[in-house]
Design a protein around this motif. Sequence first.
Motif: not given
Length: 458
Positions: A43-72
């Motif tokens: 509800s909050v995300w779609h109130r603003g004039n955002h495109s899905n590509a603006d989400s930080e998820f797409y920039f950070r998630y590849p690094s998160f996957q690598d960190v997650h693999a390191m930990v486990f």
Amino acid sequence: MAGSPSRSASRRLQLPLLCLFLQGATAVLFAVFVRYNHETDASVWHRGNHSNADSEFYFRYPSFQDVHAMVFVGFGFLMVFLQRYGFSSVGFTFLLASFALQWSTLVQGFLHSFDNGHIHVGIESMINADFCAGAVLISFGAILGKTGPAQLLLMALLEVVLFGINEFVLLNLLGVRDAGGSMTIHTFGAYFGLVLSRVLYRPQLEKSRHRQGSVYHSDLFAMIGTIFLWIFWPSFNSALTALGAGQHRTALNTYYSLAASTLGTFALSALVGEDGRLDMVHIQNAALAGGVVVGTSSEMMLTPFGALAAGFLAGTVSTLGYKFFTPILELKFKVQDTCGVHNLHGMPGVLGALLGVLVAGLATREAYGDGLESVFPLIAEGQRSATSQAVHQLFGLFVTLLFASVGGALGGLLLKLPFLDSPADSQCYEDQVHWEVPGEHEEKAQRPLRMEEADTQA
């Protein structure tokens, strides 16, 4: 292998009850306090004039996957070198990290992202939680094989809180820069674990010394953990740095530092080894020291040459530590460091913090340009000089050592409570204490442990 009936009953109840209690309490706290952040809430995300590509998820998630693999995967398999403790190394890593990432979401959330009565979570909180889990696993390495799972969960319960407080003091109150966690993750986790190991010192550990070594296949599996950590470490250090030049520079510095530490490790291992032969313990661990030593300074203008020099130094120091300093730690200081975390995380972490002091002290507007604001915002805003930032970096190291030492001592006293299940001196580094091991009911497999139990009871 079951031991006395009362001991078996205690083991049967302690871990299930503790897991149920911790998961139940965590779930209740999540229900009351945890909410999606503005980039995750529909509800909050779609109130603003955002495109899905603006989400930080797409920039950070590849690094998160690598960190997650390191930990486990990385941390878990790095610790399977013990010949009869592979199930516990991987399994307890899985258990500890799964609890720590939940608990740290709450602790770090209350300290960093608590707003209007709620903790708001997103991709950055996932990465931060994995960082905290990494520190817990570093401490686990110092006491590997000498504690039960219930003790380890209580260690994580305490350590996550102190990790969060130390991180808050350094990053928010002191304005310390520590992108890859040389101080907040590696130094804290190592010295927390080392002091914990000192408090839990076992003078009769010689009874299990024959299990503390490795065999050919256990070292080979441990090398899998090394390779995972080595490959993904640039992502670990750069996961939360400023997008763009800062993240790019952090990955580059880590990449070169790791390569140099590997060559330094091979060189020193052959030099100090018997008949010039390499020691797999050195290769598995010291080759990773390059990632630790640039944790603080990797986002700074360290220069590629500086990264190579730092990595080579860390690899040589770590190798020498495994060869000469680990025996001294046990003989003189009564610290039984199973995985040698002092050599991989402790000394390189301190060196990394000191390197950060040096590079911060040399920071200038000419060297960083407009990028000074993302790396040293307080210097860019005129609130601090480069010298003042360097002093704060150094003070942050002392604060971390203080929190780690006091926390490790408290953790050791907590884990020594008599009702907590702990393996006997003659049964350390042994999977059969806590796991159903294939073939364990065969007479041949059980005979050594039965003899050891008889000796213990005698």
